[in-house]
Structure formats: structure tokens, C-alpha cells
Design a protein around this motif. Sequence first.
Motif, PDB file in Angstrom:
ATOM      1  N   GLY A 137      -3.933   1.062  13.220  1.00 23.41           N
ATOM      2  CA  GLY A 137      -5.443   0.563  12.863  1.00 23.41           C
ATOM      3  C   GLY A 137      -5.780   0.128  12.265  1.00 23.41           C
ATOM      4  O   GLY A 137      -6.775  -0.113  11.587  1.00 23.41           O
ATOM      5  N   ARG A 138      -5.110  -0.610  11.325  1.00 18.18           N
ATOM      6  CA  ARG A 138      -5.107  -1.775  10.235  1.00 18.18           C
ATOM      7  C   ARG A 138      -6.234  -3.244  11.002  1.00 18.18           C
ATOM      8  O   ARG A 138      -7.264  -3.182  10.078  1.00 18.18           O
ATOM      9  CB  ARG A 138      -4.202  -2.679  10.301  1.00 18.18           C
ATOM     10  N   ASP A 139      -6.517  -3.094  12.054  1.00 20.24           N
ATOM     11  CA  ASP A 139      -7.800  -3.887  12.710  1.00 20.24           C
ATOM     12  C   ASP A 139      -9.250  -3.709  11.968  1.00 20.24           C
ATOM     13  O   ASP A 139      -9.859  -4.492  12.154  1.00 20.24           O
ATOM     14  CB  ASP A 139      -7.571  -4.153  14.118  1.00 20.24           C
ATOM     15  N   LYS A 140      -9.499  -2.053  12.286  1.00 22.87           N
ATOM     16  CA  LYS A 140     -10.457  -1.609  11.567  1.00 22.87           C
ATOM     17  C   LYS A 140     -10.444  -2.247  10.014  1.00 22.87           C
ATOM     18  O   LYS A 140     -11.481  -1.291   9.562  1.00 22.87           O
ATOM     19  CB  LYS A 140     -10.742  -0.191  12.222  1.00 22.87           C
ATOM     20  N   ILE A 141     -10.198  -1.601   9.573  1.00 25.04           N
ATOM     21  CA  ILE A 141      -9.909  -1.790   8.169  1.00 25.04           C
ATOM     22  C   ILE A 141     -10.695  -2.692   7.516  1.00 25.04           C
ATOM     23  O   ILE A 141     -10.479  -3.750   7.641  1.00 25.04           O
ATOM     24  CB  ILE A 141      -8.724  -1.782   7.440  1.00 25.04           C
ATOM     25  N   LYS A 142     -11.375  -2.340   6.335  1.00 27.89           N
ATOM     26  CA  LYS A 142     -12.270  -3.535   5.799  1.00 27.89           C
ATOM     27  C   LYS A 142     -12.008  -4.047   4.288  1.00 27.89           C
ATOM     28  O   LYS A 142     -11.883  -5.011   3.754  1.00 27.89           O
ATOM     29  CB  LYS A 142     -13.808  -3.162   5.684  1.00 27.89           C
ATOM     30  N   THR A 143     -11.854  -2.919   3.078  1.00 28.33           N
ATOM     31  CA  THR A 143     -11.027  -2.863   2.046  1.00 28.33           C
ATOM     32  C   THR A 143     -10.571  -2.168   1.941  1.00 28.33           C
ATOM     33  O   THR A 143     -10.025  -0.757   2.406  1.00 28.33           O
ATOM     34  CB  THR A 143     -12.791  -2.548   1.656  1.00 28.33           C
ATOM     35  N   VAL A 144      -9.882  -1.965   0.045  1.00 28.26           N
ATOM     36  CA  VAL A 144      -8.901  -1.310   0.518  1.00 28.26           C
ATOM     37  C   VAL A 144      -9.515  -0.186  -0.172  1.00 28.26           C
ATOM     38  O   VAL A 144      -8.073   0.943  -0.310  1.00 28.26           O
ATOM     39  CB  VAL A 144      -8.148  -1.584  -1.692  1.00 28.26           C
ATOM     40  N   GLU A 145     -10.937   1.041  -0.519  1.00 35.78           N
ATOM     41  CA  GLU A 145     -11.248   1.710  -0.428  1.00 35.78           C
ATOM     42  C   GLU A 145     -11.002   2.080   1.144  1.00 35.78           C
ATOM     43  O   GLU A 145     -11.045   3.840   1.224  1.00 35.78           O
ATOM     44  CB  GLU A 145     -11.859   1.758  -1.088  1.00 35.78           C
ATOM     45  N   ASN A 146     -11.244   1.852   1.587  1.00 36.42           N
ATOM     46  CA  ASN A 146     -10.810   2.036   3.802  1.00 36.42           C
ATOM     47  C   ASN A 146      -9.351   2.252   3.636  1.00 36.42           C
ATOM     48  O   ASN A 146      -9.525   3.943   4.528  1.00 36.42           O
ATOM     49  CB  ASN A 146     -10.977   1.105   4.394  1.00 36.42           C
ATOM     50  N   ILE A 147      -9.185   1.806   3.055  1.00 38.36           N
ATOM     51  CA  ILE A 147      -7.915   2.206   3.268  1.00 38.36           C
ATOM     52  C   ILE A 147      -7.130   3.931   2.266  1.00 38.36           C
ATOM     53  O   ILE A 147      -6.409   4.486   3.080  1.00 38.36           O
ATOM     54  CB  ILE A 147      -6.330   1.007   2.282  1.00 38.36           C
ATOM     55  N   ARG A 148      -6.910   3.802   1.253  1.00 40.30           N
ATOM     56  CA  ARG A 148      -7.524   4.890  -0.146  1.00 40.30           C
ATOM     57  C   ARG A 148      -8.130   6.026   0.629  1.00 40.30           C
ATOM     58  O   ARG A 148      -7.057   7.226   1.706  1.00 40.30           O
ATOM     59  CB  ARG A 148      -7.853   4.649  -0.376  1.00 40.30           C
ATOM     60  N   ALA A 149      -9.605   6.161   1.666  1.00 38.76           N
ATOM     61  CA  ALA A 149      -9.823   6.657   1.697  1.00 38.76           C
ATOM     62  C   ALA A 149      -9.138   7.494   3.798  1.00 38.76           C
ATOM     63  O   ALA A 149      -8.731   8.779   3.491  1.00 38.76           O
ATOM     64  CB  ALA A 149     -11.919   6.556   2.583  1.00 38.76           C
ATOM     65  N   PHE A 150      -8.963   6.492   3.909  1.00 41.44           N
ATOM     66  CA  PHE A 150      -8.034   7.279   5.270  1.00 41.44           C
ATOM     67  C   PHE A 150      -7.033   7.634   5.281  1.00 41.44           C
ATOM     68  O   PHE A 150      -6.621   8.599   5.504  1.00 41.44           O
ATOM     69  CB  PHE A 150      -8.507   5.528   6.241  1.00 41.44           C
ATOM     70  N   LEU A 151      -5.811   7.156   4.278  1.00 48.39           N
ATOM     71  CA  LEU A 151      -4.787   7.985   3.907  1.00 48.39           C
ATOM     72  C   LEU A 151      -4.822   9.206   3.566  1.00 48.39           C
ATOM     73  O   LEU A 151      -4.254   9.960   3.912  1.00 48.39           O
ATOM     74  CB  LEU A 151      -4.060   7.081   2.858  1.00 48.39           C
ATOM     75  N   TYR A 152      -6.006   9.468   2.268  1.00 45.08           N
ATOM     76  CA  TYR A 152      -6.087  10.786   1.900  1.00 45.08           C
ATOM     77  C   TYR A 152      -7.003  11.179   3.173  1.00 45.08           C
ATOM     78  O   TYR A 152      -6.527  12.985   3.300  1.00 45.08           O
ATOM     79  CB  TYR A 152      -6.932  10.872   1.245  1.00 45.08           C
ATOM     80  N   TYR A 190       0.812  -0.894  -0.183  1.00 47.59           N
ATOM     81  CA  TYR A 190      -0.199   0.091   0.453  1.00 47.59           C
ATOM     82  C   TYR A 190       0.811   1.452   0.284  1.00 47.59           C
ATOM     83  O   TYR A 190       0.582   2.793  -0.501  1.00 47.59           O
ATOM     84  CB  TYR A 190      -0.856  -0.065   0.757  1.00 47.59           C
ATOM     85  N   MET A 191       1.957   1.227   0.607  1.00 52.67           N
ATOM     86  CA  MET A 191       3.585   2.158   0.776  1.00 52.67           C
ATOM     87  C   MET A 191       3.658   2.731  -0.813  1.00 52.67           C
ATOM     88  O   MET A 191       3.491   3.820  -1.283  1.00 52.67           O
ATOM     89  CB  MET A 191       4.427   1.853   1.715  1.00 52.67           C
ATOM     90  N   SER A 192       3.871   1.609  -1.918  1.00 53.57           N
ATOM     91  CA  SER A 192       4.151   1.726  -2.501  1.00 53.57           C
ATOM     92  C   SER A 192       2.724   2.367  -3.488  1.00 53.57           C
ATOM     93  O   SER A 192       3.059   2.974  -5.146  1.00 53.57           O
ATOM     94  CB  SER A 192       4.472   0.372  -3.462  1.00 53.57           C
ATOM     95  N   GLN A 193       2.114   1.943  -3.290  1.00 57.70           N
ATOM     96  CA  GLN A 193       0.287   1.893  -4.195  1.00 57.70           C
ATOM     97  C   GLN A 193      -0.345   3.185  -4.199  1.00 57.70           C
ATOM     98  O   GLN A 193      -0.205   3.746  -4.513  1.00 57.70           O
ATOM     99  CB  GLN A 193      -0.446   1.203  -3.874  1.00 57.70           C
ATOM    100  N   PHE A 194       0.131   3.922  -3.548  1.00 59.40           N
ATOM    101  CA  PHE A 194      -0.311   5.362  -2.495  1.00 59.40           C
ATOM    102  C   PHE A 194       0.600   5.932  -2.606  1.00 59.40           C
ATOM    103  O   PHE A 194       0.313   7.298  -1.965  1.00 59.40           O
ATOM    104  CB  PHE A 194      -1.747   5.368  -1.304  1.00 59.40           C
ATOM    105  N   GLY A 195       1.855   6.163  -2.000  1.00 62.78           N
ATOM    106  CA  GLY A 195       2.343   6.878  -2.042  1.00 62.78           C
ATOM    107  C   GLY A 195       2.521   7.865  -2.597  1.00 62.78           C
ATOM    108  O   GLY A 195       2.729   9.151  -2.288  1.00 62.78           O
ATOM    109  N   GLY A 196       3.146   7.546  -3.522  1.00 62.44           N
ATOM    110  CA  GLY A 196       3.870   8.939  -4.704  1.00 62.44           C
ATOM    111  C   GLY A 196       2.082  10.140  -4.100  1.00 62.44           C
ATOM    112  O   GLY A 196       2.602  11.150  -4.953  1.00 62.44           O
ATOM    113  N   SER A 197       1.014   9.458  -5.591  1.00 66.09           N
ATOM    114  CA  SER A 197       0.277  10.119  -4.886  1.00 66.09           C
ATOM    115  C   SER A 197      -0.163  10.972  -3.725  1.00 66.09           C
ATOM    116  O   SER A 197      -0.808  11.985  -3.701  1.00 66.09           O
ATOM    117  CB  SER A 197      -1.271   9.484  -5.725  1.00 66.09           C
ATOM    118  N   LEU A 198       0.478  10.263  -3.066  1.00 66.51           N
ATOM    119  CA  LEU A 198      -0.315  10.961  -1.051  1.00 66.51           C
ATOM    120  C   LEU A 198       0.775  12.156  -0.651  1.00 66.51           C
ATOM    121  O   LEU A 198       1.000  13.373  -0.209  1.00 66.51           O
ATOM    122  CB  LEU A 198       0.323  10.158  -0.489  1.00 66.51           C
ATOM    123  N   HIS A 199       2.324  12.204  -1.672  1.00 67.54           N
ATOM    124  CA  HIS A 199       3.199  12.337  -1.389  1.00 67.54           C
ATOM    125  C   HIS A 199       2.756  14.382  -1.871  1.00 67.54           C
ATOM    126  O   HIS A 199       3.208  14.854  -2.366  1.00 67.54           O
ATOM    127  CB  HIS A 199       4.353  12.332  -1.987  1.00 67.54           C
TER     128      HIS A 199
END
Length: 193
Positions: free
Chosen positions: A58-73, A22-31
Motif C-alpha cells: 500500500g505504499r502508494d497511499k502513504i503520504k508521511t513517515v507518521e502514516n508509515i508509523r501509524a499503519f505499522l503499529y 523503515y524496517m530498521s527504524q521501526f522493526g525493533g520496537s514493533l517486535h
Amino acid sequence: MSTNLIHLSNFKDGRESGLRHYMSQFGGSLHYFAYSLVHDRAVCEEIVSDSFYKLWLGRDKIKTVENIRAFLYLSTRNACYDYLVCPKNKIRFENNDGDFLANADPDLESQIIYAELIDIISAEVEKLPELQAKVFRMSYLEGFDTNEICELLGTTASTVYFAKSKAISSLKQIFKRKNLKYYSLFFAYFLLR
């Protein structure tokens, strides 16, 4: 099991390989997203790292990849806003972006899409010849004007114009071959600048 589910499962089970994915997937656009708000690369790096750290906790609360994306942004955006309103940082932005909250784009999703589009464009720019890639990055992604690029690269304005023109032409062809949707987005991005 699909690759996406494997990465999500690894992440939720506490495996670092899941986090690295997920760092690889979202890191560039988050930066890029963070930089568009705070205009300081070191601060962006810290904010994005902190967002991934909070996600990991908080990874135990994550259900989907979309949750990860939304949380990060959301986490990144909120940390950027906190940084900008902090009294010790206000002086730096007083002349620049003093009223950033009043002018902030209320549509977080469009900001995310914009950051991800920049990430897609950046990935293709890396495949261009070195001078074209440098000139394109400096001009369109870093905001340098032609004279500044000439000075930094020790070249002439005509060389910069030619490299920029060749880069845009190459990118148009790449996006046209890949997918008409990206091709349209690419043009929309540069026409709206």
C-alpha cells in the motif's frame, strides 16, 4: 532534500532501500510491541513481517513517515489481536491472557511510546559490558527472576545483583548525559514496573 524525504521518496517509488530504512527504524520496537501482546517470538516475527509486507503493497497511499508509523503499529496490533482470538490459539492463552481485550490499553499511542522507549533502552543496553547487558535484558526486558538468571547463566545471585546494579547505574549516567527527558522516562519505566 532532507534525509527523511529521500527515504520516503525511495519507499514510495518502490525502492527496497526505502523499505529497509523503515524496517530498521521501526522493526525493533514493533517486535517488542507484538511480543508484549502475543508472548511468542516466532509469531511476532511473522506478524511484523506481514505488517511490513502490507505496508509495501500500500505504499502508494502513504503520504508521511507518521502514516508509515501509524499503519505499522495498527496493522501489528490488529494482527496480534486476531492471533489471540483465533480458536486454535485460545487454549495457549486461556490461563495467561484470556481476557486481554478487556484489559487492553485503549491508548495505542502510549503503547507505541512504551515500545519505542524499550527500543531506545535496548540500544543502550547493547553498549554495556556483556554480563551486565545479558542480566539487564533477562531481568527487565524478558521477565526472568534472579534464580532463573543464575540457573541460565551458571552464576550466583550476588553476581546477578551486582551486574544488574552496575547496568542500571551505567544506564542512568548515559541517559542523564544524553537528555534529561530520556533520563526521566527511563526512571518512570522502572518505577512503574
